[in-house]
Design a protein around this motif. Structure first.
Motif, mmCIF file in Angstrom:
data_model
loop_
_atom_site.group_PDB
_atom_site.id
_atom_site.type_symbol
_atom_site.label_atom_id
_atom_site.label_comp_id
_atom_site.label_asym_id
_atom_site.label_seq_id
_atom_site.Cartn_x
_atom_site.Cartn_y
_atom_site.Cartn_z
ATOM 1 N N ALA B 169 9.205 -20.535 40.393
ATOM 2 C CA ALA B 169 9.862 -21.474 39.468
ATOM 3 C C ALA B 169 10.496 -20.697 38.313
ATOM 4 C CB ALA B 169 8.854 -22.484 38.948
ATOM 5 N N ARG B 173 14.229 -20.811 37.173
ATOM 6 C CA ARG B 173 14.510 -21.255 35.801
ATOM 7 C C ARG B 173 15.431 -20.265 35.088
ATOM 8 N NH1 ARG B 173 9.103 -21.799 33.460
ATOM 9 N NH2 ARG B 173 9.528 -19.949 32.231
ATOM 10 N N TYR B 185 16.874 -28.348 43.526
ATOM 11 C CA TYR B 185 15.576 -27.875 43.984
ATOM 12 C C TYR B 185 14.896 -29.048 44.700
ATOM 13 C CZ TYR B 185 10.832 -25.841 43.125
ATOM 14 O OH TYR B 185 9.555 -25.334 43.225
ATOM 15 N N ASP B 192 5.544 -29.241 41.043
ATOM 16 C CA ASP B 192 6.591 -28.223 40.855
ATOM 17 C C ASP B 192 7.346 -28.421 39.535
ATOM 18 O OD1 ASP B 192 5.879 -27.125 43.229
ATOM 19 O OD2 ASP B 192 7.761 -27.508 44.281
ATOM 20 N N GLY B 195 6.902 -26.174 36.364
ATOM 21 C CA GLY B 195 7.520 -24.852 36.202
ATOM 22 C C GLY B 195 8.831 -24.875 35.435
#
Lengths: 240, 245
Positions: B169, B173, B185, B192, B195
């Motif tokens: 993640a 990011r 995503y 998730d 993240g």
């Protein structure tokens, strides 16, 4: 050149499946030794031996093309490798280019080994034979690779493609051995390559009038390839 | 990029995968596409990538050479090493040269020495001997080193342990924070979301995008929805004890 990394990868894959390498080289070597056993270590009848070598190089050109062109792309498509690398490389051309060059390199090595063996056994001039062989694969490998790309445009599954190419190879061998009609070179790439091999090896002479046939077939094969690339599928069949 | 009135069903299927679906991607944002298994997330990524031809109105489509599409479970030759995979992915893109490749070049993505040790170890490890989670970690890390406009990730943390999942993640990011890239995503794992900081949530349910909100408002929007999938998401999110980044 962004194809270089893929060429290396495809070469690794080809070398990993050693049985294919043995099959493509072992069958011609075995056949030449068996059928030409009477000529081993004799210098006579070079033309007969050369014709035989020309036939088996034609077989190798077709086998390499059929295994690494469209049918191989079908497998890559179904495994989603094609889809993944379409986006990484940004174009399908670099994948096709890598596929062609990798099979061409391995084919050249196989042909070189076959030439060296033939020269040792039958006393043929190595340089001349190697130049003739390389010319043959340079002339014939691109159009035949292009011809078999049409598989990649068809909705065929991975499980269908392997038995299909096995059957096709036997059909091509049968047709080339039976020599029913000259026009068969349109559908039989072994015949097409063998006719060019006979010309390059000095067995036959192409008159201007008879030259139209291999030229027409070359253009026909390249056209099929160009059409197949346009119609090529990237999404696996199992998802549709 | 904007998609309007997307209706789609597979040729051999009766089920309508998308039912008059419309949404847009915000440039420079991470879009978390939540949906159940078989709900059409991967198919929607195929539409966004331009691979699947549909009769919807697609405004400002992104060309294929500007898209990076991570796909689940692509088999790679088991005998190649991590460095060969790096060469394959990075050099095939045309953005890196083979002679420049080394574990050091990935260091800007790492936060601590454990990640550094991991890449050094995986660099010479055979792909077939890596665990599925390690393979995914390495592959996604390499993807995040490529420069594209739109990144499509299909279940990037499937089969990955929570610690490595957070690292993945963070790689993704970084695409948004440092490079201002647009990311989609797709996942069915609500955790998730932990993240990411600045994101939008798209909930795909019954062939429609039923929620399309930013990180602050998606939960309220989800609560207003009556579908069982949204209810389940809300319950899972609220029960999660670690929903802080």
């Amino acid at each position: 050149m962004n194809s270089f990394a893929m060429i290396k990868h495809f070469l690794r894959v080809l070398m990993y499946y050693k049985i294919n390498f043995i099959f493509t080289l072992g069958v011609p070597v075995g056949s030449i030794i068996y059928t030409m056993r009477g000529y081993i270590f004799h210098m006579s009848n070079q033309q007969i031996v050369q014709t035989h070598i020309g036939y088996w190089i034609s077989y190798m050109v077709v086998l390499y093309a059929i295994m690494n062109s469209g049918p191989s792309l079908v497998i890559l498509r179904e495994e989603q490798f094609l889809k993944m690398f379409l986006f990484i490389s940004g174009s399908v051309r670099s994948i096709l280019c890598a596929k062609f060059i990798s099979q061409f390199l391995l084919l050249s090595i196989s042909v070189l080994i076959l030439d060296i063996l033939s020269c040792l056994l039958f006393g043929l001039p190595i340089i001349r034979l190697f130049i003739q062989s390389i010319l043959l694969i340079i002339l014939c490998s691109p159009p035949i690779f292009s011809l078999f790309l049409f598989f990649a445009a068809l909705p065929l599954r991975q499980e269908t493609i392997t038995p299909l190419i096995n059957v096709l190879i036997f059909c091509f061998i049968f047709l080339s051995v039976s020599q029913i009609n000259h026009l068969l070179i349109f559908v039989n790439p072994i015949d097409y390559t063998f006719q060019i091999a006979r010309f390059l090896f000095g067995v036959t002479v192409f008159h201007a009038v008879r030259l139209w046939l291999p030229i027409t077939v070359t253009l026909f094969y390249l056209l099929i390839g160009a059409f197949a690339v346009k119609k090529m599928r990237f999404l696996p069949i199992f998802r549709n | 990029m904007k998609i309007e009135h997307l209706n789609f069903k597979y040729k051999k299927g009766d089920r309508l995968v998308f039912d008059n679906l419309s949404f847009n991607l915000v440039q420079g944002k991470i879009h978390i596409l939540l949906g159940r298994n078989g709900g059409g997330k991967s198919t929607l990524l195929d539409v966004l990538s331009g691979l699947l031809r549909v009769d919807a109105v697609i405004l400002n489509p992104i060309p294929k050479n500007e898209i990076l599409y991570q796909i689940q479970g692509v088999p790679i030759l088991s005998t190649i090493k991590g460095k060969h995979l790096a060469e394959l992915i990075l050099c095939a893109s045309g953005q890196y040269k083979s002679r420049d490749l080394s574990p050091e070049m990935c260091s800007e993505l790492f936060n601590d020495h454990r990640e550094w040790e991991k890449i050094t170890y995986l660099w010479d490890q055979q792909y077939g001997k890596m665990s599925p989670g390690e393979r995914r970690w390495l592959t996604i890390m390499l993807y995040c080193m490529l420069d594209k406009s739109l990144y499509l990730f299909d279940e990037p943390t499937a089969g990955v342990d929570p610690y490595s999942g957070m690292q993945i993640a963070r790689f993704i990011r970084r695409l948004q924070e440092k490079k201002g890239k647009t990311v989609v995503y797709a996942t069915h794992k609500i955790q998730d979301l932990n993240g990411f900081k600045d994101y939008r949530v798209l909930v795909l349910d019954e062939g429609k995008i039923v929620v399309n909100e930013d990180g602050q408002h998606w939960l309220q929007a989800c609560k207003k929805e009556k579908g069982p999938f949204c209810k389940r998401i809300v319950a899972l999110w609220e029960n999660s004890s670690s929903n802080l980044i």
